[in-house]
Write a protein that holds these residues in place. Structure first.
Motif, PDB file in Angstrom:
ATOM      1  N   ALA A  67       0.843  -1.213   0.000  1.00  0.00           N
ATOM      2  CA  ALA A  67       0.000   0.000   0.000  1.00  0.00           C
ATOM      3  C   ALA A  67       0.874   1.258   0.000  1.00  0.00           C
ATOM      4  N   ILE A  68       1.957   1.230   0.755  1.00  0.00           N
ATOM      5  CA  ILE A  68       2.900   2.365   0.760  1.00  0.00           C
ATOM      6  C   ILE A  68       3.399   2.636  -0.662  1.00  0.00           C
ATOM      7  N   SER A  69       3.691   1.557  -1.370  1.00  0.00           N
ATOM      8  CA  SER A  69       4.221   1.686  -2.733  1.00  0.00           C
ATOM      9  C   SER A  69       3.251   2.375  -3.682  1.00  0.00           C
ATOM     10  N   VAL A 233      -0.516   5.550   6.299  1.00  0.00           N
ATOM     11  CA  VAL A 233      -0.229   4.148   5.953  1.00  0.00           C
ATOM     12  C   VAL A 233       1.132   3.728   6.516  1.00  0.00           C
ATOM     13  N   THR A 234       2.125   4.620   6.393  1.00  0.00           N
ATOM     14  CA  THR A 234       3.452   4.273   6.921  1.00  0.00           C
ATOM     15  C   THR A 234       3.404   4.165   8.448  1.00  0.00           C
ATOM     16  N   ALA A 235       2.598   5.025   9.070  1.00  0.00           N
ATOM     17  CA  ALA A 235       2.433   4.934  10.523  1.00  0.00           C
ATOM     18  C   ALA A 235       1.831   3.579  10.894  1.00  0.00           C
ATOM     19  N   SER A 304      15.968   1.817   9.478  1.00  0.00           N
ATOM     20  CA  SER A 304      16.772   2.845   8.808  1.00  0.00           C
ATOM     21  C   SER A 304      16.638   2.635   7.322  1.00  0.00           C
ATOM     22  N   SER A 305      16.580   3.735   6.594  1.00  0.00           N
ATOM     23  CA  SER A 305      16.541   3.647   5.146  1.00  0.00           C
ATOM     24  C   SER A 305      17.572   4.641   4.618  1.00  0.00           C
ATOM     25  N   TYR A 306      18.735   4.115   4.269  1.00  0.00           N
ATOM     26  CA  TYR A 306      19.822   4.979   3.785  1.00  0.00           C
ATOM     27  C   TYR A 306      19.518   5.449   2.377  1.00  0.00           C
TER      28      TYR A 306
HETATM   29  C1  AVJ Z   1      11.226  -1.725   1.155  1.00  0.00           C
HETATM   30  C2  AVJ Z   1      12.992  -1.310   2.588  1.00  0.00           C
HETATM   31  C3  AVJ Z   1      12.945  -0.217   0.495  1.00  0.00           C
HETATM   32  O1  AVJ Z   1      13.178   1.644   3.104  1.00  0.00           O
HETATM   33  O2  AVJ Z   1      11.890   2.675   1.707  1.00  0.00           O
HETATM   34  C4  AVJ Z   1       8.916   2.030   3.263  1.00  0.00           C
HETATM   35  C5  AVJ Z   1      10.635   0.121   3.432  1.00  0.00           C
HETATM   36  N1  AVJ Z   1       9.796   1.678   5.172  1.00  0.00           N
HETATM   37  N2  AVJ Z   1       8.406   2.913   4.130  1.00  0.00           N
HETATM   38  C6  AVJ Z   1      12.204   1.688   2.354  1.00  0.00           C
HETATM   39  C7  AVJ Z   1       9.802   1.257   3.939  1.00  0.00           C
HETATM   40  C8  AVJ Z   1       8.936   2.691   5.285  1.00  0.00           C
HETATM   41  C9  AVJ Z   1      11.342   0.442   2.170  1.00  0.00           C
HETATM   42  N3  AVJ Z   1      12.126  -0.694   1.614  1.00  0.00           N
END
Ligand code: AVJ
Length: 342
Positions: A67-69, A233-235, A304-306
């Motif tokens: 859903a986030i996507s 949704v992310t929450a 963490s998302s670098y």
């Molecule tokens: C699937 C790990 C690439 O880090 O962007 C999305 C996971 N976390 N929103 C990211 C995620 C919060 C996503 N990855």
């Protein structure tokens, strides 16, 4: 998309209990002892609280990530797919055949389809999605399991073990293309990312390649909106981690007592997800025989998302024994697909 199980994630690698008897909760279905140890060490002690990001991806968490996507604020997955859709012929053109394709994390199969179509127009291609989630593999099979000229073989294993088994099956004439898409590498701490890619490199031979997707650095407000969207949704995705511990470990987290927060750490170039306690309280986790106390405003760091600059990818590749043969960048949502050569 599932988390790396071999390394990475936000949580520390907890040591197993030294004692002779099994720690409480070491045989809970669906949670391996390493994860349980990481939960225990991540929530115990006076230091900042952390949980392994892999906990986010149970069945519901995976659905929430999908859903986030689809959120307008989260451009990452669409950018990744756009590049593959537009450039699959160019990406695959220089690769030696016959080719085995191994994908780290099976995702939904949607993005990978473009690569497999481009390859299968030339000759039969073997495709090995590697994932620790059976559900993810089953979904991938419905999308990619019956493509003409593609031999599909799901591998239920963690990334490196799965890749080793693909490498062990190959004949000397076979070349290997490894796909690591979606900026999953961004969930590894930098040291872990380097050593992970070094391990990948060790299973490859000259002529093989790795297609690595990385999300680029963007203005802070864009990033914050992507990880703290107005629909929530992310929450929900983040707080599902607490709900999951309630479901699977009998924990007593009150979800209303935590709010989701996305923090951009400019110097480290990473987004952090945190769950912040709205007031001081205590939570019990019976399966781990643990009580956890929270101060007002205290947070649990969940992921963490670098984010990467062009140079970061080149340096990372070099440190792991690869060189960047080519790179494609999406203009609409800066995201890069780098073709790394051994
Ligand atoms: C699937 C790990 C690439 O880090 O962007 C999305 C996971 N976390 N929103 C990211 C995620 C919060 C996503 N990855």
């Amino acid at each position: 998309m599932t988390e790396p199980s071999a390394a990475g994630g936000a949580g520390p690698r907890g040591g197993a209990d030294a004692g002779g008897k099994a720690a409480p909760g070491s045989d809970i279905p669906g949670m391996d002892p390493e994860i349980l140890a990481a939960i225990r060490s991540g929530l115990s002690g006076p230091g900042p609280k952390k949980l392994p990001a892999s906990l986010l991806y149970d069945e519901l968490g995976t659905a929430l990530f999908e859903a986030i996507s689809a959120l307008p604020e989260y451009g990452l997955t669409r950018a990744d797919e756009r590049i593959l859709r537009r450039h699959a012929p160019a990406i695959t053109r220089g690769l030696a055949t016959p080719l085995l394709v191994a994908e780290l994390g099976s995702g939904t199969g949607r993005k990978t389809r473009w690569i497999l179509d481009a390859l299968a127009s030339r000759q039969t291609t073997h495709y090995y999605p590697i994932d620790i989630s059976e559900t993810a593999l089953a979904k991938c099979a419905t999308v990619l399991g019956r493509l003409p000229a593609v031999r599909f073989e799901a591998i239920h294993a963690d990334y490196l073990a799965g890749l080793a088994s693909v490498a062990a099956q190959r004949r000397s004439a076979h070349h290997l293309l490894v796909l690591f898409l979606g900026s999953t590498i961004g969930n590894f701490e930098p040291d872990a990312a380097r050593s992970f890619l070094r391990e990948v490199r060790r299973t490859l031979k000259p002529g093989d390649a790795l297609l690595l997707g990385t999300d680029r650095v963007k203005p802070a407000p864009t990033l914050i909106r992507a990880y703290d969207d107005p629909l929530g949704v992310t929450a929900a995705f983040d707080r599902n981690l607490l709900a999951r511990m309630n479901r699977d470990l009998g924990a007593s987290f009150d979800l209303a007592l935590f709010r989701h927060e996305a923090r951009w750490r400019e110097a480290e170039r990473r987004i952090e997800m945190h769950l912040v306690a709205k007031r001081a309280h205590e939570v019990a986790i019976p399966a781990l025989d643990l009580r956890v106390s929270f101060k007002d405003g205290e947070s649990i760091w969940t992921e963490s998302s670098y984010k990467f600059e062009k140079d970061d990818v080149a340096k990372l590749a070099k440190a792991a024994g690869f060189e960047v043969a080519a790179e494609w960048v999406d203009e609409e949502w800066p995201f890069a697909e780098a073709l790394l050569r051994v």
